[in-house]
Design a protein around this motif. Structure first.
Motif, short mmCIF file in Angstrom:
data_model
loop_
_atom_site.label_atom_id
_atom_site.label_comp_id
_atom_site.label_asym_id
_atom_site.label_seq_id
_atom_site.Cartn_x
_atom_site.Cartn_y
_atom_site.Cartn_z
N GLN A 213 5.84 -9.53 7.28
CA GLN A 213 4.48 -9.99 7.04
C GLN A 213 4.52 -11.34 6.34
O GLN A 213 5.40 -11.61 5.52
N HIS B 169 0.84 -1.19 0.00
CA HIS B 169 0.00 0.00 0.00
C HIS B 169 0.88 1.24 0.00
O HIS B 169 1.96 1.26 0.62
N SER C 106 8.65 -7.60 3.73
CA SER C 106 8.53 -6.31 4.40
C SER C 106 8.65 -5.20 3.38
O SER C 106 9.24 -5.39 2.31
N GLN D 64 2.83 4.42 0.66
CA GLN D 64 3.37 5.09 1.84
C GLN D 64 3.02 4.37 3.14
O GLN D 64 2.95 4.99 4.20
N ARG D 65 2.84 3.08 3.08
CA ARG D 65 2.54 2.31 4.29
C ARG D 65 3.63 1.26 4.46
O ARG D 65 3.60 0.20 3.84
N SER D 66 4.61 1.57 5.30
CA SER D 66 5.69 0.63 5.56
C SER D 66 5.19 -0.50 6.46
O SER D 66 4.38 -0.27 7.37
N THR D 67 5.67 -1.67 6.23
CA THR D 67 5.27 -2.84 7.01
C THR D 67 6.51 -3.61 7.43
O THR D 67 7.51 -3.63 6.72
N GLU E 226 9.44 -0.94 2.88
CA GLU E 226 9.97 0.30 3.44
C GLU E 226 9.79 1.42 2.42
O GLU E 226 10.23 1.30 1.28
N TRP E 227 9.14 2.50 2.83
CA TRP E 227 8.92 3.66 1.97
C TRP E 227 9.82 4.80 2.44
O TRP E 227 9.97 5.05 3.65
#
Length: 552
Positions: A40, A32, A141, A34-37, A143-144
């Protein structure tokens, strides 16, 4: 791949993507904007059978890569890696189970995407041959990070973020050094050739000022005039424009070479202005197909007009010329494509074209390419032909019996092909590394410059060889100009053979047929194109020097 969605959604590829072998499928990675996770799960825990493990080990040994598309940007990654086993010998194999996506953005637009190659413990798992693996957990994962790079420059930035990209600065240096050497050598040879020609023409013009009675008296008394000691290119003025054997084939080669020259020029122009960006999904193949179809008029016209120049109006047949011209390149390509596509279909490769696509391309050739070739051949038969500066006598002049070793036709052809190939060697190597190494090629400006250098060097070298042949009183320059011009394409295919055995590290019937089949067609097209350039330059040179003297 163990992680597959329950319902596979495939995109609707265009013609370029189909030819390029792209069959994209939707993945399970949820990214998504600008949604860093953090870490997962992709599809939970999976179990790999011994058969699956052996397939992964084979993919690691062959250095297989996978390709993903994120916001229309290509991303490449490794399946796994191997390390030497210092204790037991052999190799230790590791399967990568974690992917870290690093995405940079500018406001609301994605600029670059890449998968990190820095693996930490827990991002891979050891696999052993013939040993099943239980409870494998595939994760990812995201990263933005923001950037100030403009969206218009994202492709250049994406190539720079790729660790396998080529150094553009060093590449420019190689090309410029090669170009400088070629220009200096060409200038040196030009000065020698022009100076020699100037002296020859001046000497021949002085002969015309000799009183005819003195010349006749000198011949009766056995005395020698200046003309008997001159070089021999003027002596063959009554045979130099004698038509070559196989005029239909000769003219068709010139016609199809002119068409390929125009296709390459248009493709390079479109590439320089940015039409073929790396993520265009095979747009260059579509452009090449349509350019070949709609430039067929040029091939038909040039071939038919050249045939009329060689055989005259009485023996001219534009329909035969059309048939030979339209099949001279399409025929061999159809054979090569049929073999490669059949092997690809046998291996169930995505590079095999569907039947509907093949039918569409054949119909395009039948209803566009061939009619345009026929129309061009018809119009070429009505073209006005400029007369030669010298008339051809009915009695053929005998050819010289013994010539020095440096007048050998094979040696001259090899020399004529070697110099142009050395001028483009660096670029040819880079293209091979890009095409067969599956890396994007973006240096189209350098490629256009190299192409211009190739044409100039080929034209000059063929002219130089033609002059050597004429001074030896050998008037068979027609086919020689084609063969010497096309020699660079032969060197290109010879380099392809070297590349396969010493650089490519490819194997298997599919890769063998694709590499040698399609490389042969590219080299063949280069031969036809440069053959036409060699003929045009030689004909211009021959007409110019025989116009400069009084032939009667």
């Amino acid at each position: 791949w163990p992680c597959k969605p329950p319902v596979i959604h495939s995109d609707n590829p265009n013609l370029g993507a189909i030819i390029n072998g792209e069959r994209n499928r939707q993945s399970l990675y949820q990214i998504h904007f600008q949604r860093s996770t953090n870490k997962q799960s992709v599809c939970g825990e999976k179990e790999l059978s011994s058969k699956d493990v052996n397939k992964f080990i084979d993919a690691i040994n062959k250095e297989f890569q996978y390709e993903m598309w994120v916001d229309d940007l290509p991303v490449f990654g490794r399946v796994g890696f191997a390390q030497p086993n210092e204790l037991m010998g052999g190799k230790l194999y590791f399967l990568i189970t974690h992917r870290h996506f690093h995405i940079r953005y500018n406001k609301d637009q994605v600029i670059t995407v890449n998968i990190s190659t820095r693996l930490q413990p827990g991002h891979y798992v050891e696999i052993k041959k013939d040993t099943p693996l239980e409870q494998v957990h595939f994760t990812y994962s995201v990263e933005w990070s923001p950037t100030t790079v403009a969206y218009s420059d994202r492709w250049e930035e994406q190539m720079q973020s790729n660790p396998t990209r080529y150094q553009v600065e060093a590449h420019w240096l190689w090309v410029l050094n090669s170009s400088l050497l070629v220009v200096l050598l060409t200038g040196l040879l030009s000065m020698i050739l022009l100076r020699t020609l100037k002296n020859d023409v001046a000497r021949y013009l002085q002969v015309d000022q000799i009183d005819q009675e003195d010349a006749a008296q000198a011949r009766v008394s056995g005395g020698a005039t200046d003309t008997e000691h001159d070089s021999g290119w003027k002596r063959i003025r009554s045979d130099v424009f004698r038509p070559p054997p196989l005029p239909f084939l000769f003219s068709s080669i010139v016609g199809i070479g002119a068409q390929i020259l125009m296709i390459v020029f248009f493709l390079l122009t479109l590439a320089v202005i940015g039409y073929f960006y790396p993520g265009n999904h095979g747009r260059i193949y579509v452009a090449a197909i349509f350019l070949y179809s709609f430039t067929a008029y040029i091939a038909g016209y040039m071939a038919s007009s050249k045939l009329k120049e060689l055989v005259g109006c009485e023996s001219h047949d534009w329909m035969v010329s059309c048939g030979i011209t339209s099949s001279l390149f399409a025929g061999p390509y159809l054979i090569v494509f049929g073999i490669v596509n059949s092997i690809a279909a046998y291996h169930k490769s995505s590079i095999a074209l569907p039947f509907a696509t093949i039918v569409a391309i054949i119909l395009l050739w039948a209803f566009v390419t061939f009619p345009l070739t026929a129309f061009g051949a018809y119009r070429g038969g009505k073209a006005e032909i400029e007369p030669y500066p010298c008339h051809v006598k009915k009695i053929r002049r005998p050819l010289p019996d013994a010539l020095p070793w440096y007048h050998n036709n094979i040696l001259l052809a090899l020399t004529a092909g070697f110099l142009p190939f050395m001028a483009i060697y660096v670029e040819v190597h880079t293209i091979f590394m890009s095409v067969w190494g599956h890396q994007p090629y973006t240096l189209f400006g350098i490629l256009l410059l190299t192409f211009v250098i190739l044409l100039i060097v080929t034209a000059f070298v063929v002219i130089l060889m033609c002059y050597f042949q004429l001074t030896a009183e050998d008037y068979r320059w027609w086919w020689s100009s084609l063969i010497r011009g096309s020699a660079c394409g032969t060197f290109m295919y010879a380099y392809a053979v070297y590349y396969w055995f010493y650089t490519a590290h490819m194997s298997g019937s599919l890769q063998f047929s694709m590499f040698f089949g399609y490389t042969f067609m590219v080299s063949y097209a280069c031969c036809l194109m440069l053959a036409a350039v060699g003929h045009w330059s030689s004909r211009w040179f021959v007409v110019r020097i025989y116009k400069a003297i009084k032939s009667d």
